[in-house]
Motif scaffolding. Structure first.
Motif: not given
Length: 94
Positions: A33-41
Motif C-alpha cells: 500500500g501507499p504507506y508501505g503496508d504489505a499483504y503477502s497473500s
C-alpha cells in the motif's frame, strides 16, 4: 493481465463481493500500500478489505472509466462526494 479483470476487481470491491474479488487476484499475490503496508497473500488482503470496507461510514466509490492502452490499465477512482483528482495506473507485465 486478462482484459476485464480490473473491471471485475472494482465491481467486486464496490459490491463487497469478496469471493469474486479473490478470483481477480493471482495466487502469488502481494499488495504493498501507499504507506508501505504489505499483504503477502490473498487471504490476508481479503481479510483486511472485508474488515475495513463495511466500516467506512458513508464511503462510496464510483468508477468513472477504465481504459486500456499500451499494456497498461488505467482507472479513475474517487469517492462519490469528491471531484475527480487523479488516475491510478497499473502496468501489465510485458
Amino acid at each position: 493481465m486478462t482484459h476485464g479483470v480490473i473491471e471485475r476487481f472494482l465491481r467486486s470491491l464496490v459490491g463487497h463481493d469478496w469471493s469474486a474479488l479473490e478470483a481477480c487476484l493471482a495466487d502469488d499475490f502481494t499488495r504493498v500500500g501507499p504507506y508501505g503496508d504489505a499483504y503477502s497473500s490473498k487471504a490476508d488482503y481479503l481479510a483486511f478489505l472485508s474488515d475495513l470496507m463495511p466500516r467506512l461510514a458513508g464511503y462510496e466509490m464510483q468508477v468513472a472509466r477504465v481504459s486500456y492502452a499500451d499494456g497498461a490499465e488505467r482507472h479513475d477512482r474517487r469517492r462519490a462526494d469528491q471531484p475527480r483528482r487523479g488516475v491510478h495506473q497499473t502496468r501489465s507485465p510485458a
